[in-house]
Design a protein around this motif. Structure first.
Motif, short mmCIF file in Angstrom:
data_model
loop_
_atom_site.label_atom_id
_atom_site.label_comp_id
_atom_site.label_asym_id
_atom_site.label_seq_id
_atom_site.Cartn_x
_atom_site.Cartn_y
_atom_site.Cartn_z
N LEU A 84 0.84 -1.20 0.00
CA LEU A 84 0.00 0.00 0.00
C LEU A 84 0.88 1.25 0.00
CD1 LEU A 84 -2.68 -1.04 2.65
CD2 LEU A 84 -2.82 -1.25 0.18
N GLY B 18 -3.58 0.71 -2.55
CA GLY B 18 -2.94 1.72 -1.72
C GLY B 18 -3.26 3.13 -2.18
N LEU C 236 -6.83 3.90 -1.39
CA LEU C 236 -7.00 4.26 0.02
C LEU C 236 -6.53 5.69 0.26
CD1 LEU C 236 -5.72 1.08 1.92
CD2 LEU C 236 -7.97 2.09 2.16
N PHE C 237 -5.38 6.00 -0.33
CA PHE C 237 -4.78 7.33 -0.20
C PHE C 237 -5.78 8.41 -0.66
CE2 PHE C 237 -2.30 10.69 -2.39
CZ PHE C 237 -1.61 11.20 -1.30
N ILE D 27 -8.81 8.66 1.64
CA ILE D 27 -8.51 9.39 2.88
C ILE D 27 -8.44 10.88 2.60
CG2 ILE D 27 -6.75 9.80 4.66
CD1 ILE D 27 -6.05 6.82 4.45
N PHE E 283 -13.70 4.00 1.92
CA PHE E 283 -12.59 3.53 2.75
C PHE E 283 -12.96 2.24 3.49
CE2 PHE E 283 -10.11 3.72 6.74
CZ PHE E 283 -8.83 3.82 6.22
N PHE F 64 -0.88 -2.53 9.28
CA PHE F 64 -0.85 -1.15 8.79
C PHE F 64 -2.25 -0.66 8.42
CE2 PHE F 64 -0.20 2.11 5.49
CZ PHE F 64 0.51 3.02 6.26
N LEU G 165 -4.08 2.48 9.95
CA LEU G 165 -4.56 3.50 9.02
C LEU G 165 -6.05 3.77 9.26
CD1 LEU G 165 -3.33 5.05 6.57
CD2 LEU G 165 -4.31 3.31 5.11
N THR H 200 -7.26 7.33 10.60
CA THR H 200 -8.06 8.10 9.64
C THR H 200 -9.38 8.53 10.24
OG1 THR H 200 -7.11 6.92 7.79
CG2 THR H 200 -9.20 8.02 7.39
N SER I 279 -10.43 12.42 11.60
CA SER I 279 -11.17 13.06 10.51
C SER I 279 -12.08 14.20 10.95
CB SER I 279 -12.03 12.01 9.77
OG SER I 279 -11.23 11.35 8.84
N LEU J 19 2.63 9.50 4.96
CA LEU J 19 2.54 9.42 3.51
C LEU J 19 1.07 9.44 3.06
CD1 LEU J 19 4.66 9.07 1.27
CD2 LEU J 19 4.17 6.63 1.32
N PHE J 20 0.22 8.83 3.87
CA PHE J 20 -1.21 8.82 3.56
C PHE J 20 -1.89 10.09 4.08
CE2 PHE J 20 -0.34 4.47 2.71
CZ PHE J 20 -1.32 4.05 1.82
N VAL K 68 -2.12 11.09 7.24
CA VAL K 68 -2.75 11.01 8.56
C VAL K 68 -1.74 10.73 9.68
CG1 VAL K 68 -5.08 10.45 7.83
CG2 VAL K 68 -3.42 8.61 8.07
#
Lengths: 316, 311
Positions: free
Chosen positions: A254, A266, A269-270, A273, A281, B149, B153, B157, B161, B249-250, B252
């Motif tokens: 991911l 991945g 999901l990114f 979000i 999600f 992970f 996540l 998240t 939020s 990276l995401f 959050v």
């Protein structure tokens, strides 16, 4: 009987995991519609509230969600102008992620098996020590950092590989590989270290067994003893580790997808979000978790086939 | 006490083994006696040095981590700014030092949380077995049925939020999220070790002398289970610090402008072409730290592994 019991456990776990996924929307602080469509009008919010059954009990909401999920309705991406179904993109993204993980796994085994065998055979030599230190370092490299560095130095500066994007293997297989090489290496590095080290310690134990002495006494060549006689019993260990690793592999995939802009789960999901699409999600989390459970289940069954001791151990 | 092939079969159920267990000590290097070895002391010194920097960050002679120097934007190391500047001219060294604060809070905080709850549950399930075990262990297995992970996540998240989530609150959410993820992992190691140690003669002796369960758990079993817990915790701290980078990276992870190693790297990715030093320096520190923590985890394992076989 054993299979039935395992299958029962599988069903319970899947249900609990979907329960977790549908709880995500409940955990959201405040009004979910405010997060999903912050600029929506009151009327649009009300419609969304109806659609998500926010005015009803959690039991109703969960059973509706589960029913929809089971029939392939993964919810929508909600925007003010239009709603697009999540499932369309999901079926395009999933193969990308699976391919990435498959490639990384193959690459890792390709390097780890010979290295593990040789270091076990030449235990204590400089080769063993060097590869041990290297493996230790490889385990400590964060995959995203490695990804950025490979992307920049091998991709941008030297221009050897494509750095971001994707091509389908059916349409242009060569381009597909060009896009996949760097993500695959990034994901495989940590895996190589894990497999190599485990195979090494397992092989050292195997090499002390009587049947190896027997094979030596028969005058077989070292190469044949190592790869035919000694490696075979270690395959079960490799399978165990491969099974245990799937979780890490998924997480890594991911992250690597986000680094290389590979349009897999991945990246999906990114984006979900980033745009606060919690309904989408939820579905993705549920799909990933169910896949994970199914693969674990398959690995579990595979042991039973490969090693009758486990079948018997579970009976008693 | 050494794990041999027979015991490993009982563990083969993939849902009952953590992935971090696969990261094993390089056992070929035997350290004699009670010593940890020089390399382990170097690792301890490195972690201690960073911890000291993190604690002293407010009084160190470094610029404010959020102050921009126009001339320093995207520039490499310069006089007075050893690590150069980031995309908008903030002093990178200062950001890394302040980032050490958040990264260590995340790493050590999450593991401490996981250790407190997971360790307690593991000790109880391993010691009492029976009903307690039958109830708690399946619950932990559900947490393990989601890739770690993805679980982290999801939790972060959703919890981050809502509107009005500031940096401090986000830091707490990240610690909590990663802490929850580590509960079943730490719990299982503790349980497995407690199971083994509870069988020993001295535990039986304590029981025979009429010691209460709580006392046996804390005074007899816990000290022996501690090394295994410590070893896996050290690995866990490294994993949590890296995981925060993944979360960043995401989008959050620790929230900007509060720096963390993870979000400095995530933010620096856009600058690779002009100023790769941002990602390189920060990654290097992160890499060395994870390696030091892994190494320490290993050293603890070896150090107590030796004594275990003597017993």
């Amino acid at each position: 009987m054993f299979i039935l019991k395992k299958f029962g456990q599988l069903l319970v776990t899947v249900i609990l995991v979907t329960l977790f996924a549908s709880l995500l929307l409940e955990l959201l602080p405040g009004d979910p519609t405010e997060v999903l469509i912050p600029s929506g009008s009151d009327q649009q919010r009300e419609e969304l509230r109806q659609e998500l059954k926010l005015d009803q009990s959690f039991a109703v909401r969960y059973s509706t969600w589960l029913g929809n999920f089971a029939t392939g309705d993964m919810g929508n991406y909600y925007t003010v102008s239009s709603d697009r179904p999540v499932s369309d993109r999901l079926w395009q993204s999933l193969p990308v992620s699976l391919l990435l993980m498959f490639y990384a796994q193959m690459l890792a085994l390709f390097f780890a098996i010979p290295l593990g065998v040789i270091t076990a055979y030449r235990k204590g030599t400089w080769l063993d020590r060097t590869s041990n230190t290297a493996a230790f370092a490889m385990l400590a490299i964060p995959n995203f950092a490695l990804g950025f560095l490979l992307q920049y130095y091998l991709g941008v500066k030297l221009g050897w590989f494509k750095t971001s994007g994707y091509a389908s293997p059916n349409e242009s297989p060569i381009e597909h590989l060009q896009y996949m090489i760097l993500p695959t290496i990034t994901l495989a590095v940590g895996q190589i270290a894990i497999y190599m080290r485990l195979l090494r310690s397992d092989m050292i134990a195997t090499l002390q067994q009587d049947f190896i002495l027997m094979a030596k006494a028969k005058g077989l060549k070292s190469k044949r003893i190592l790869f035919r006689h000694a490696l075979r019993p270690s395959s079960l260990t490799l399978l165990t580790v491969a099974g245990l690793n799937i979780g890490t592999l998924i997480g890594g995939a991911l992250i690597v997808e986000v680094v290389f802009a590979l349009p897999g789960m991945g990246l999906m999901l990114f984006e979900a979000i980033g745009r606060r699409q919690i309904v989408a999600f939820q579905s993705m989390v549920a799909v990933i978790a169910i896949l994970y459970i199914l693969v674990n289940f398959a690995v579990d069954l595979l042991y039973t086939v490969l090693d009758p001791r486990i079948r018997n151990a579970n009976k008693s | 006490m050494q794990t041999n092939r027979d015991t490993s079969i009982a563990h083969l159920d993939p849902s009952s083994l953590p992935t971090i267990e696969a990261i094993e000590a390089p056992s070929s290097h035997t350290v004699r006696g009670d010593r940890l070895g020089t390399a382990a002391w170097v690792a301890i010194a490195w972690i201690a040095f960073l911890a000291l920097l993190a604690i002293l960050a407010p009084v160190l002679p470094i610029p404010d981590p959020n102050q921009s120097f126009v001339a320093l934007a995207r520039k490499g190391p310069a006089a007075g700014h050893w690590f150069g500047g980031d995309a908008i001219g903030r002093d990178l060294l200062s950001r890394i030092i302040w980032g050490t604060r958040s990264s260590f809070i995340v790493g050590f905080g999450a593991v401490a949380f996981g250790l407190l709850i997971g360790g307690m549950l593991g000790l109880m399930t391993g010691f009492f077995r029976g009903k307690v075990d039958g109830f708690i262990t399946p619950l932990m297995n559900v947490l393990l049925a989601i890739p770690q992970f993805v679980l982290a996540l999801s939790l972060v998240t959703v919890l981050a939020s809502g509107a009005g989530v500031n940096s401090t609150r986000r830091l707490a959410v990240v610690v909590l999220g990663l802490g929850i993820v580590s509960i079943p992992l730490l719990g299982r190691i503790t349980r497995a070790n407690t199971l083994a140690w509870s069988e020993r003669e001295f535990v039986l002796a304590a029981k025979a002398m009429g010691a209460k369960n709580g006392r046996i758990m804390v005074r007899e079993v816990l000290p022996n289970v501690m090394p295994a817990m410590l070893s896996i915790s050290l690995l866990g701290v490294g994993i949590a610090i890296v995981a925060e980078g993944g979360l960043s990276l995401f989008g959050v992870g620790v929230q900007l402008p509060m720096p963390s190693w993870g979000n400095i790297i995530a933010e620096g990715r856009g600058q690779m072409r002009n100023s790769p030093h941002i990602v390189i320096f920060t990654s290097l520190i992160l890499f060395l730290t994870v390696m030091a923590l892994n190494f320490l985890g290993d050293a603890v394992n070896r150090r107590f592994g030796v004594r275990e076989s003597v017993l």
